[in-house]
Design an enzyme around this catalytic site. Structure first.
Site, PDB file in Angstrom:
ATOM      1  N   GLU A  32      15.088 -14.771   1.043  1.00  0.00           N
ATOM      2  CA  GLU A  32      15.385 -15.721   1.900  1.00  0.00           C
ATOM      3  C   GLU A  32      14.494 -17.098   1.866  1.00  0.00           C
ATOM      4  OE1 GLU A  32      14.557 -13.773   5.750  1.00  0.00           O
ATOM      5  OE2 GLU A  32      16.144 -12.211   5.386  1.00  0.00           O
ATOM      6  N   ASP A  55       0.873  -1.283   0.027  1.00  0.00           N
ATOM      7  CA  ASP A  55      -0.060  -0.032  -0.061  1.00  0.00           C
ATOM      8  C   ASP A  55       0.918   1.169   0.042  1.00  0.00           C
ATOM      9  OD1 ASP A  55      -2.723   0.963   0.537  1.00  0.00           O
ATOM     10  OD2 ASP A  55      -1.944   1.932   2.243  1.00  0.00           O
TER      11      ASP A  55
HETATM   12  C1  NOJ Z   1      -4.530   3.135  -0.990  1.00  0.00           C
HETATM   13  C2  NOJ Z   1      -5.591   1.991  -0.558  1.00  0.00           C
HETATM   14  O1  NOJ Z   1      -6.036   1.463  -1.671  1.00  0.00           O
HETATM   15  C3  NOJ Z   1      -6.620   2.592   0.053  1.00  0.00           C
HETATM   16  O2  NOJ Z   1      -8.108   1.965  -0.169  1.00  0.00           O
HETATM   17  C4  NOJ Z   1      -6.218   3.336   1.160  1.00  0.00           C
HETATM   18  O3  NOJ Z   1      -7.401   4.234   1.804  1.00  0.00           O
HETATM   19  C5  NOJ Z   1      -5.181   4.187   1.156  1.00  0.00           C
HETATM   20  N1  NOJ Z   1      -4.034   3.637   0.368  1.00  0.00           N
HETATM   21  C6  NOJ Z   1      -4.573   4.560   2.619  1.00  0.00           C
HETATM   22  O4  NOJ Z   1      -4.118   3.285   3.149  1.00  0.00           O
END
Ligand code: NOJ
Length: 570
Positions: free
Chosen positions: A284, A230
């Site tokens: 790893e 993310d």
């Molecule tokens: C990207 C994620 O896909 C989204 O759903 C989220 O709100 C934001 N990052 C924050 O983590």
């Protein structure tokens, strides 16, 4: 189990799907079709109206039957769910609304039996404010090592009453929130690029690096095949945290957000060292594990920096997702993608929908000017999608995408042709974007409505009790899987057929050659012995000789109608 708890015994699970000698260039993820499951909206076994891991496990056979290679699960970790699980309070435990670690193990085992790989979501830019580290930071006060795990700063102004800089939150409002110190006085501010419940980690602190290595190993030991990462362009912030204009971006914050390259909280060069480190952690482990970057950076040549051979393995192709349905733009984004990613030895990826954008069956039904991810449908907009046009084009777009070499991502429900749900009562909307913009933006709830399985069952088969955390519209009945299963011409059967041919002919490992002679309005290319023709023009196209393998919509009088894609074996 909390993030900084004393080490607990780890469970190491053999991963037969991922074992074997590594052969660079032939790793499974180079050509895989990966299906995104949004756990809260996929299948609810407990009946509380929120999807869960046991529900996913029960429904996995339908994904194996669809023909995908892997599933990516959006976060199911312990979380107060302020941002639907992207606010993680414990990275190594399952939130009770989704089940238990044992439920995860059962899901993983079932996936393996069915030949599906499992990718989990890692959220390293920020945690939840309920995470034990953040709670410790609040209690410990300014200057403490506990505060140094996050981005705490003194405020500006005489009494520190102004935020440390002018950075905005992606979800609306300021990116800073002031805390009350343990002695009850107004105190420091902490940075949150997203919601105030999602404090950003301080990635300049080695303790944070160590902790995420532990989290990676926890899930790798549990047998996962990889991670979707993310906000992979976040993590590192520009030294000194300058105001946007000082850092070279527009001083109009709205403009700055539209050109995310210039802002001091994205795409800082130091972030790449983090992924080199993680690459080594994955190495790893036996077999081919994957790191996929959610990095909203443009141009594609820049996004490709995330997948250099010693960093991550894949990056989402958001440039492709955001490309309007125009032949010249599609040709150029495809060219640019293949050049950028193969230039660094990575496969290109392709994606049209996910849990953050307007579903492509609706996006393609909007007037072109509004056809941008995450926007275009809101209370202030008069533009409502033309549903029939949108679905027609979405099917053509998917048929084009699944013929391309590289790896493709699907989002749950797109195989049913699901539209965005636009009409939701304000009081049921949960996306922080809706609330932080004072309702100016509808946010992302419309693509997150629980999906329909059986047209006549309670909650269309999503939940046995009929309960659903977001209400499902009546029209979902006609999109339900059982209405499409085995029905020639249905969207589900189109996806199945495309995935079967793709696998049989190994299109993911193929290569693309443009084909001339069909006119400017037709996107025409070959991948192996398949000729792909996407007709975006107004007139029907006479098909050349060859065996017709697939069309996204029926031919009309033997010709390929507008907004339709065909695959021919030639
Ligand atoms: C990207 C994620 O896909 C989204 O759903 C989220 O709100 C934001 N990052 C924050 O983590």
């Amino acid at each position: 189990m909390s993030l900084d708890s004393t080490p607990t015994a780890t469970l190491t699970v053999e991963n037969p799907a991922s074992t074997g000698t590594r052969t660079p260039g032939s790793e499974w993820w180079r050509s895989a079709v990966i299906y995104q499951i949004y756990p809260r909206s996929f299948a609810d076994a407990s009946g509380d109206g929120i999807g869960d891991l046991a529900g996913i496990t029960e429904r996995l056979p339908s994904l194996a039957a669809l023909g995908v290679d892997a599933v990516w699960l959006s976060p199911f970790f312990r979380s107060p769910q302020k941002d639907a699980g992207y606010d993680v309070a414990d990275y190594c435990d399952v939130d009770p609304i989704f089940g238990t670690l044992a439920d995860f193990d059962a899901l993983r085992d079932r996936a393996r039996e069915l030949g599906l790989r499992v990718i989990v979501d890692l959220v390293p830019n920020h945690s939840s404010d309920q995470h034990v580290w953040f709670q410790e930071a609040l209690a410990a006060g300014p200057g403490s090592p506990e505060r140094d795990r996050y981005m705490f700063r003194d405020g500006k102004g005489e009494n520190g009453e102004l935020p440390p800089n002018n950075w905005p939150s992606v979800f609306g409002g300021d990116a800073w929130t002031r805390v009350t110190e343990p002695d009850g006085t107004p105190g420091q501010w902490y940075l949150h690029i997203f919601d105030s419940s999602q404090p950003d980690f301080n990635w300049k602190n080695p303790v944070v690096h160590e902790e995420f290595r532990r989290v990676l190993r926890f899930w790798l030991d549990r047998g996962v095949d990889g991670f979707r990462v993310d906000v992979a362009h976040g993590l590192m912030k520009k030294e000194g945290l300058p105001d946007v204009a000082e850092a070279g971006g527009s001083d109009n914050i709205a403009d700055a957000l539209m050109s995310p390259d210039d802002v001091p909280w994205w795409a800082q060069p130091e972030v790449h060292e983090v992924y080199r480190d993680w690459h080594r952690v994955l190495a790893e482990y036996e077999g081919d594990r994957v790191l996929c970057a959610e990095a909203w950076v443009e141009p594609l040549a820049k996004a490709a920096l995330w997948v250099r051979s010693d960093e991550m393995h894949q990056a989402f192709n958001f440039s492709y997702l955001g490309t309007p349905w125009k032949p010249e733009l599609l040709r150029s984004v495809i060219d640019e993608s293949i050049a950028a990613f193969t230039g660094v030895g990575a496969p290109s990826t392709w994606v049209l929908s996910n849990h953050d954008v307007v579903r492509h069956a609706s996006r393609y039904g909007l007037p072109p000017a509004t056809a941008v991810p995450n926007a275009g449908i809101g209370p202030a907009s008069d533009d409502k999608p033309d549903a029939a046009l949108g679905l027609h084009r979405a099917r053509a777009a998917t048929a084009m995408m699944l013929s391309l070499p590289g790896s493709a991502y699907l989002y749950q429900g797109e195989e049913l042709g699901l539209p965005e749900v636009i009409e939701l009562d304000d009081h049921v909307r949960e996306d922080p974007t809706f609330h932080r913009t004072g309702g100016e933006s509808y946010g992302r709830d419309g693509c997150r409505v629980p999906i329909p399985w059986e047209s006549d069952a309670p909650a269309f088969g999503f939940s046995g009790t009929g309960s659903s955390w977001l209400p499902q519209p009546a029209e979902f009945a006609e999109f339900a899987r059982d209405r499409q299963d085995g029905v020639a011409g249905s969207t589900l059967e189109l996806y199945r057929a495309a995935l079967a041919i793709r696998a049989e002919r190994d299109l993911g490992m193929g290569s693309l050659t443009w084909v001339d002679g069909f006119g400017e309005d037709v996107v025409a290319f070959r991948n192996g012995d398949i000729l792909v023709l996407a007709n975006l023009g107004e007139s029907a196209l006479e098909l050349p000789a060859g065996e017709l393998l697939l069309t996204s919509n029926p031919l009309v009088d033997g010709a390929l109608p507008t907004d339709t894609t065909a695959w021919l074996a030639v």
